[in-house]
Every structure is written in structure tokens, then in C-alpha cells.
Design an enzyme around this catalytic site. Structure first.
Site, mmCIF file in Angstrom:
data_model
loop_
_atom_site.group_PDB
_atom_site.id
_atom_site.type_symbol
_atom_site.label_atom_id
_atom_site.label_comp_id
_atom_site.label_asym_id
_atom_site.label_seq_id
_atom_site.Cartn_x
_atom_site.Cartn_y
_atom_site.Cartn_z
ATOM 1 N N HIS A 206 -55.979 -10.814 -82.123
ATOM 2 C CA HIS A 206 -55.447 -10.269 -80.872
ATOM 3 C C HIS A 206 -55.074 -8.817 -81.097
ATOM 4 O O HIS A 206 -54.590 -8.464 -82.166
ATOM 5 C CB HIS A 206 -54.210 -11.061 -80.413
ATOM 6 C CG HIS A 206 -53.897 -10.830 -78.974
ATOM 7 N ND1 HIS A 206 -53.151 -9.766 -78.549
ATOM 8 C CD2 HIS A 206 -54.269 -11.510 -77.873
ATOM 9 C CE1 HIS A 206 -53.063 -9.816 -77.229
ATOM 10 N NE2 HIS A 206 -53.739 -10.854 -76.789
ATOM 11 N N ASP B 72 -56.651 -18.530 -76.345
ATOM 12 C CA ASP B 72 -57.945 -19.052 -75.910
ATOM 13 C C ASP B 72 -58.484 -20.129 -76.836
ATOM 14 O O ASP B 72 -59.289 -20.951 -76.419
ATOM 15 C CB ASP B 72 -58.959 -17.911 -75.791
ATOM 16 C CG ASP B 72 -58.629 -17.024 -74.612
ATOM 17 O OD1 ASP B 72 -58.279 -17.578 -73.564
ATOM 18 O OD2 ASP B 72 -58.686 -15.803 -74.756
HETATM 19 N N1 CMC Z 1 -63.373 -13.078 -86.338
HETATM 20 C C1 CMC Z 1 -63.650 -12.391 -87.479
HETATM 21 N N2 CMC Z 1 -63.154 -11.165 -87.739
HETATM 22 C C2 CMC Z 1 -62.385 -10.582 -86.817
HETATM 23 C C3 CMC Z 1 -62.051 -11.236 -85.626
HETATM 24 C C4 CMC Z 1 -62.573 -12.529 -85.386
HETATM 25 N N3 CMC Z 1 -62.290 -13.197 -84.256
HETATM 26 N N4 CMC Z 1 -61.257 -10.438 -84.856
HETATM 27 C C5 CMC Z 1 -61.090 -9.313 -85.573
HETATM 28 N N5 CMC Z 1 -61.758 -9.405 -86.775
HETATM 29 C C6 CMC Z 1 -61.764 -8.409 -87.847
HETATM 30 C C7 CMC Z 1 -62.654 -7.229 -87.512
HETATM 31 O O1 CMC Z 1 -63.978 -7.430 -87.951
HETATM 32 C C8 CMC Z 1 -61.945 -6.115 -88.239
HETATM 33 O O2 CMC Z 1 -62.242 -6.252 -89.590
HETATM 34 P P1 CMC Z 1 -62.353 -4.914 -90.535
HETATM 35 O O3 CMC Z 1 -60.984 -4.322 -90.549
HETATM 36 O O4 CMC Z 1 -62.790 -5.424 -91.883
HETATM 37 O O5 CMC Z 1 -63.369 -4.028 -89.872
HETATM 38 C C9 CMC Z 1 -60.457 -6.454 -88.075
HETATM 39 O O6 CMC Z 1 -60.434 -7.896 -87.939
HETATM 40 C C10 CMC Z 1 -59.790 -5.812 -86.870
HETATM 41 O O7 CMC Z 1 -60.563 -6.136 -85.694
HETATM 42 P P2 CMC Z 1 -60.638 -5.231 -84.391
HETATM 43 O O8 CMC Z 1 -61.878 -5.559 -83.637
HETATM 44 O O9 CMC Z 1 -60.417 -3.790 -84.772
HETATM 45 O O10 CMC Z 1 -59.349 -5.715 -83.588
HETATM 46 P P3 CMC Z 1 -59.050 -5.447 -82.042
HETATM 47 O O11 CMC Z 1 -57.568 -5.449 -81.926
HETATM 48 O O12 CMC Z 1 -59.779 -4.248 -81.556
HETATM 49 O O13 CMC Z 1 -59.694 -6.729 -81.312
HETATM 50 C C11 CMC Z 1 -59.956 -8.870 -80.345
HETATM 51 C C12 CMC Z 1 -58.957 -7.797 -80.817
HETATM 52 C C13 CMC Z 1 -59.164 -9.976 -79.650
HETATM 53 C C14 CMC Z 1 -60.950 -8.249 -79.334
HETATM 54 C C15 CMC Z 1 -60.721 -9.420 -81.572
HETATM 55 O O14 CMC Z 1 -59.809 -10.003 -82.475
HETATM 56 C C16 CMC Z 1 -61.804 -10.437 -81.179
HETATM 57 O O15 CMC Z 1 -62.928 -10.050 -80.877
HETATM 58 N N6 CMC Z 1 -61.440 -11.776 -81.187
HETATM 59 C C17 CMC Z 1 -62.375 -12.787 -80.749
HETATM 60 C C18 CMC Z 1 -62.375 -12.866 -79.222
HETATM 61 C C19 CMC Z 1 -61.127 -13.503 -78.664
HETATM 62 O O16 CMC Z 1 -60.674 -14.535 -79.146
HETATM 63 N N7 CMC Z 1 -60.574 -12.876 -77.604
HETATM 64 C C20 CMC Z 1 -59.405 -13.397 -76.903
HETATM 65 C C21 CMC Z 1 -58.214 -12.502 -77.010
HETATM 66 S S1 CMC Z 1 -56.733 -13.329 -76.426
HETATM 67 C C22 CMC Z 1 -56.965 -13.383 -74.719
HETATM 68 C C23 CMC Z 1 -56.542 -12.145 -74.039
HETATM 69 O O17 CMC Z 1 -55.356 -11.788 -74.147
HETATM 70 O O18 CMC Z 1 -57.410 -11.535 -73.369
#
Ligand code: CMC
Length: 426
Positions: A308, A365
């Protein structure tokens, strides 16, 4: 009294610029850089708005480090376990929880306004079979503006509230119809004898002139999901609603834009993706392979329902839903293969160095997808459920923006990296 400013030094020129620090009720201080461009001639760059507060708000507070979420100062666990979704909806819209009498009249108001204009049914007819209900829902909400067009310019608190009631009450009906039409099922009208959440389940799963046996735990589980989704500070869809509202677009357009933003799999589309991913993984034996894929920096695969942007400890909404999921499994005697896969993923991810280091916990989710499936709600409807829950939050944020003295249009700038001087002599 220390000087509450931040000083920026331009190391190229030695020039110093001061920016005031704004003090929130709680949470990190906020540097006001609204004069930054005017004073320095430079823009700031913040991809994904990770360090940017885009507005002043009194509605919802999140402490991602502590895993804390409050609506209007009330802790989410209290609202989700002791109150109903309509209590939270009323709270978000009116700043106070309703007493018993007020809740009863708010519930009646929702029932009365839950019907949609009969003419709207032609719109649903126009969509092809199997159209995604989110597409039909966003079109349906836009179409409300053509049926209730005498109310597009809303400027007084009474008009804001009437608009809020209309949209919160009609969205579940449009949502249920979106699904019924997409499946070619007979239309079910709202039942004035049923409560908000029970009525939605009835419109979704029922048959005309046929009693539907809904178990209290099913209604409670969905009502809790609605409450947990009701608002979430300045997330992508809420920000979209505010951006569109800043242009003075009418509220139906603002909410329809919020629905579009929510649909993406990084936001409200994640719960549908969770179930699709669990189905793809298929069995407990395959979990290790997919965990390895999720950890591979060269593989775009991500574990849906994990991580998240704001919660870096745990998602308090997920904790509440995990309990509901356990209750549901026991009471409905559920035992699906998917739950075993989900449990294995959860166990591994919570103890794996990759996920721990990056603070990747199961989010709302992860559990809501599994619960919605247990409630026999089709996957295509998962994001639609999120919309029903989030609508009071979007409208509260829209009202808060409308009540500002001078609304400033949202108009960010950019770091231009494109070509120059390509125009030929002519
Ligand atoms: N599985 C594997 N690795 C992940 C995941 C995941 N679900 N989420 C983040 N990472 C890794 C990412 O690859 C990165 O690694 P590194 O530092 O080695 O490059 C690190 O964790 C940070 O990720 P980020 O993409 O920079 O984090 P963010 O804050 O921009 O993204 C997120 C947040 C929710 C979009 C992301 O965690 C994600 O895509 N999760 C899966 C989709 C999901 O479950 N979304 C629902 C969010 S809750 C509902 C809402 O409030 O809308």
C-alpha cells in the site's frame, strides 16, 4: 517560538527562499510551497504525489506508520464493528454520527431515493451482453445528469445534501442493474422494507416475487466492507473527484470520473485481480513459484492484494476483514481451494524477507476479494462494491471543496523533456 519556516538555498546562486510550515491537527507538518514558482521561477517535481498535500481537509486521517484510519475523528475499528455503513455515510457527510432518530430518517431518505427514472432502463438495454458492470455503472452515473438535469448547479448546503442523498441512494440500484443487465437477468426493483445493504444484496441476487434467504452474517460482512471503503483521504479516485470538481463540473461528472479512476487494478480493481490471480495460481503447490515471480525484479508480476502506498505497517481495514472472513468461513461452513491458496500466500509473504523489508502486508483488497466471493458476488462486481462504499467519501470531499471560499482549478505543471525547434521554415 521557533521560526516556522523552511529555507531553501539555491546552491547555484546562493539565494535563500523561506516557505511557511503549516501545522495540521495531527500528522507531518506541511510546507506551503504555493509561492515557490513565483519566488524562484522553478517548479517542484513529485511523481505520484508521494510528498504532496493537495488540499486542506477535515474528513479522514490516516497514519500509515501506525496503521491508523479515522473518519471525522472516529477510529475505523469502532465504526466498522459498532456502527453501520449508513452511520459512517451520515458521519462523513454531516461531520457527526447520527442519533437513533436521525439514522432512521436518513435510512428512510435513502430508501425513498433508491429508485431510478424508468427511462434509464433504455440505457442499460443498449450495452452488449457481458459488458463490464463498472463501464455500465460509470455510464449510468453520468446519465443521471440527463434525468436530473435541473439540479446540475448546486450551490447551497441544502442542495449539496440533496445531491449527496440522491447519489448515495441511487448508486446501489444502478450497480445492481448493471450486473442484472450484463447477465440478462430480470430486473429487481429496490424493496422499501429492506435496509441499505440487505436491499443491495437482494437486488443483486434475488428473483422477482421470490423470497431471498440472506443470512445476517452475509449482510454484516458486506456492510462492513462498505464502511471500510467509505473514505480514504486523498487517494487516486478521490483526488480525481476533486480535480474534476475544481473545474466546476457537475457532481455526476465528478463521481463518474472517480469511478473511472477507481477501476484500475492498482486501486479498486485490485480485489477482482486478487481472485483472478488466486484462480490462476490454482493450488497450494504452485504458491512458491508465484512468490518467486513476485520477488523477481525482472518480472512485472505482483502479488495482488499486497502493499500500500500509505500503510507501511499494516492496513487496519485488512485486520478487520480478516476477522470477518474467519466468521464467514465458520458460519457458512465454507471450504474453498482458493482460501487455502490465499492462506499459504499470506503465511509466506508475512515471513519472507522480500515482503518484510518492503513493508508489503495484505491490504483490504486481499480479504475483501475472498469475502465477496464467499458472498457469491461475481468478480466483475467487486470494484462496483468498492464504488458503493466509497461514494459517501467522494461526495463529502466534493462538498468540502465546494464550500471553500475560492476554488482553485487543479493545474499541475511538468518537467518537459521533449524535442525543440522542429518546425520547418515556411
Ligand atoms: N508484489 C510484489 N512486490 C511489490 C508489490 C506487490 N504487490 N507491491 C510493491 N512491491 C515492491 C515493488 O516492486 C518495489 O520493489 P523495489 O523497491 O525492489 O523496486 C517496492 O515494493 C515498492 O513498490 P512501489 O510500487 O514503489 O510502491 P507504491 O507505493 O508506489 O505502490 C501499490 C503501492 C498498492 C500500487 C503496490 O503495492 C501494488 O501494486 N500492489 C498490488 C495491487 C494492490 O493490491 N492494490 C490495492 C491497494 S489497496 C486499495 C486502495 O486503497 O486502493
Amino acid at each position: 517560538m521557533p521560526n516556522r519556516t523552511v529555507t531553501m538555498i539555491d546552491n547555484r546562486t546562493g539565494e535563500k527562499y523561506d516557505f511557511p510550515i503549516l501545522e495540521p491537527t495531527i500528522g507531518p507538518d506541511v510546507v506551503d510551497i504555493s509561492t515557490f514558482y513565483g519566488n524562484t521561477g522553478m517548479f517542484t517535481f513529485d511523481r505520484g504525489f508521494t510528498s504532496t498535500a493537495s488540499c486542506r481537509s477535515k474528513i479522514t486521517y490516516i497514519d500509515g506508520g501506525k496503521g491508523q484510519l479515522m473518519y471525522r475523528g472516529y477510529d475505523i475499528a469502532y465504526l466498522a464493528t459498532q456502527k453501520t455503513f449508513l452511520d459512517s455515510a451520515y458521519l462523513l457527510l454531516n461531520n457527526d454520527l447520527p442519533d437513533e432518530e436521525t439514522l432512521a430518517s436518513f435510512t428512510e431518505e435513502m430508501k425513498k431515493r433508491s429508485f431510478i427514472h424508468e427511462g434509464m432502463k433504455k440505457l442499460f438495454d443498449a450495452f452488449p451482453d457481458n459488458a463490464h458492470p463498472m463501464a455500465i455503472l460509470s455510464a449510468g452515473v453520468s446519465a443521471l445528469s440527463t434525468f436530473y438535469f435541473d439540479h446540475l448547479d448546486v450551490d447551497t448546503p441544502e442542495e449539496y445534501m440533496e445531491m449527496a442523498h440522491r447519489i448515495v441512494a441511487k448508486i446501489p440500484t444502478i450497480a445492481a442493474l448493471s450486473y442484472r443487465y450484463s447477465q440478462g437477468l430480470p430486473v429487481i426493483y429496490p424493496d422499501m422494507n429492506k435496509g441499505f445493504t440487505e436491499n443491495f444484496l437482494y437486488m443483486l441476487r434475488g428473483y422477482p416475487h421470490h423470497h431471498i434467504d440472506l443470512k445476517p452474517i452475509e449482510v454484516k460482512a458486506l456492510d462492513t466492507i462498505f464502511t471500510l471503503h467509505a473514505d480514504h483521504e486523498q487517494n487516486a479516485s478521490t483526488t480525481t473527484v476533486r480535480v474534476v470538481a475544481s473545474t466546476h463540473a457537475h457532481p455526476y461528472a465528478c463521481i463518474a470520473s472517480g469511478i473511472a479512476a477507481l477501476w484500475g487494478r492498482a486501486h479498486g480493481g485490485a480485489n477482482e485481480s486478487v481472485i483472478r490471480q488466486l484462480e490462476m495460481i490454482g493450488s497450494v503447490e504452485n504458491v512458491d513459484k508465484y512468490i518467486a515471480k513476485a520477488k523477481d525484479p525482472d518480472d512485472p508480476f505482483r502479488l495482488m492484494g499486497f502493499g500500500h502506498r500509505v500503510y507501511k505497517n499494516f492496513d487496519p481495514r485488512a485486520t478487520i476483514l480478516k476477522e470477518i472472513q474467519q466468521e464467514l468461513v465458520q458460519e457458512l461452513n465454507l471450504d474453498t481451494g482458493l482460501m487455502a491458496v490465499a492462506k499459504k500466500i499470506e503465511e509466506i509473504a508475512l515471513s519472507d524477507e522480500y515482503f518484510i523489508k518492503r513493508n508489503l502486508y495484505p491490504n483490504i483488497d486481499f480479504y475483501s476479494g475472498i469475502i465477496l466471493q464467499a458472498l457469491k458476488i461475481p468478480k466483475e462486481m467487486f470494484a462496483v462494491i468498492f464504488v458503493i462504499g466509497r461514494t459517501p467519501g467522494w461526495i463529502s470531499q466534493w462538498i468540502e471543496l465546494k464550500e471553500q471560499d475560492n476554488i482553485k482549478i487543479a493545474r499541475p505543471r511538468q518537467l518537459y523533456l521533449g524535442p525543440l525547434d522542429r518546425t520547418p521554415k515556411y
